[in-house]
Scaffold this active site. Structure first.
Site, PDB file in Angstrom:
ATOM      1  N   LEU A  72      42.991  36.038  34.759  1.00 44.01           N
ATOM      2  CA  LEU A  72      42.142  36.665  33.589  1.00 44.01           C
ATOM      3  C   LEU A  72      42.842  37.232  32.487  1.00 44.01           C
ATOM      4  O   LEU A  72      42.335  37.346  31.300  1.00 44.01           O
ATOM      5  CB  LEU A  72      41.566  37.872  34.318  1.00 44.01           C
ATOM      6  N   HIS A  98      49.692  35.953  43.497  1.00 43.64           N
ATOM      7  CA  HIS A  98      49.527  36.081  42.218  1.00 43.64           C
ATOM      8  C   HIS A  98      49.505  37.657  41.514  1.00 43.64           C
ATOM      9  O   HIS A  98      50.222  37.962  40.748  1.00 43.64           O
ATOM     10  CB  HIS A  98      48.270  35.435  41.698  1.00 43.64           C
ATOM     11  N   GLU A  99      48.769  38.382  42.461  1.00 41.52           N
ATOM     12  CA  GLU A  99      48.598  39.706  41.930  1.00 41.52           C
ATOM     13  C   GLU A  99      49.671  40.574  42.067  1.00 41.52           C
ATOM     14  O   GLU A  99      50.015  41.369  41.251  1.00 41.52           O
ATOM     15  CB  GLU A  99      47.183  40.461  42.431  1.00 41.52           C
ATOM     16  N   HIS A 102      52.253  40.253  39.519  1.00 41.07           N
ATOM     17  CA  HIS A 102      51.909  40.981  38.216  1.00 41.07           C
ATOM     18  C   HIS A 102      52.379  42.297  38.144  1.00 41.07           C
ATOM     19  O   HIS A 102      53.019  42.870  37.136  1.00 41.07           O
ATOM     20  CB  HIS A 102      50.329  41.496  38.063  1.00 41.07           C
TER      21      HIS A 102
HETATM   22 ZN    ZN Z   1      46.943  36.962  36.611  1.00 43.48          ZN
END
Ligand code: ZN
Length: 165
Positions: free
Chosen positions: A89, A130-131, A134
């Site tokens: 996003l 993936h998160e 972050h």
């Molecule tokens: Zn991302």
């Protein structure tokens, strides 16, 4: 709480996020609700705190019918490897092939601070990894070759040109 996506060049995306401390920060319901709203409004399946300006170790993933709030997440073990396309996003319209573990064993706290240990496989395992990245200031554009990234950015340019004329 009204949250907004930060831009892809925001330095917060490169920072290591702070742990969520339940004794100081309290329960995470309201942040989770706001993050889930942003995620769904943007048709995402995962969203991490730093992406909406919160440098804390928290992310949400899933959809309306099954939403996970993962706080202070850890990956305990992993097996298998799959390369597949991923979006983010924070990088609209950018699609990159990233290698991830197929199955992972994880531990995290939910919105009220209960410790959960479970296993994810397939798409949810991919989103979790993936998160989780972050939260360490790692964005997916650093997990692919320079060449693939350049090609993906060219494709994005074309896509946008077609869309906006
Ligand atoms: Zn991302």
């Amino acid at each position: 709480m009204d949250l907004k996506l930060v831009r892809e060049d925001d330095p917060i995306l490169k920072q290591v996020a702070e742990p969520w401390d339940f004794t100081v920060d309290g329960e995470a319901h309201s942040v989770v609700r706001s993050m889930a709203k942003v995620m769904m409004e943007n048709n995402g399946i995962g969203l991490a705190g730093p992406q909406v300006g919160i440098s804390k170790r928290i992310f949400v993933m899933g959809n309306e019918s099954k939403l996970f709030a993962c706080i202070n997440p850890e990956i305990l073990d992993g097996s298998g490897q799959i390369i597949d396309k991923e979006g983010c996003l924070s990088f609209p319209d950018l699609w990159l092939s990233v290698k991830r573990r197929e199955t992972i064993k994880v531990r995290y706290q939910n919105a009220i601070g209960e410790t959960i240990e479970t296993e994810f496989t397939g798409i949810m395992a991919r989103v979790f990894q993936h998160e989780r990245d972050h939260l360490d200031g790692i964005c997916f554009d650093t997990l692919t070759s320079k060449l693939s990234l350049e090609l993906a950015k060219k494709r994005r340019k074309k896509l946008r040109k077609r869309r906006f004329g």
